[in-house]
Design a protein around this motif. Structure first.
Motif: not given
Length: 140
Positions: A92-104
């Motif tokens: 497995v790989t664990a990560w964090r991601a932050n997305y802009p409003k309305g962004g994919d």
């Protein structure tokens, strides 16, 4: 391999439960289980039980579980997610991601642990969740 078997069990409306005495129980209607499927379950019993325990562990801290444990998702803010994703080799790989409003597409990505056992990746992910909760004054 295990993912396909677990998906097949879900498709056939077969529930798997680990009993208090650590035995795998199946709940199903008679017509839903073939001898071949029973053999696959027996052959992979330990892997199935391990996956069920991992899913239970992840669910206990708030992860959403997709694909019988292919992907775990924890949302900790608007557009902020913590993921644990299983590869074909069962690492497995664990990560964090932050997305802009309305962004994919994420504008920020941080790998926590790559190509690891579930146990190690989950421990790191849970450490982040515990840190977040402590920072935000939440007590569980």
């Amino acid at each position: 391999m295990i993912n396909n078997l677990l998906d097949q069990l879900v498709h056939n409306n077969i529930q798997l439960i680990i009993s208090d005495n650590q035995k795998l129980k199946l709940l199903y209607q008679k017509n839903n289980v073939t001898d071949e499927l029973k053999n696959q379950i027996t052959k992979n019993k330990l892997k199935i039980m391990q996956r069920l325990l991992e899913n239970k562990q992840a669910r206990s801290v708030g992860f959403n579980i997709y694909g019988s444990g292919d992907l775990y998702e924890y949302r900790y803010g608007f557009g902020s997610y913590l993921y644990i994703e299983r590869s074909a080799n069962d690492l497995v790989t664990a990560w964090r991601a932050n997305y802009p409003k309305g962004g994919d597409k994420p504008y920020k990505l941080k790998i926590i642990r790559k190509n690891s056992s579930f146990e190690k990746a989950f421990k790191e992910a849970k450490g982040f969740i515990d840190w977040l909760n402590k920072k935000n004054g939440k007590r569980y």
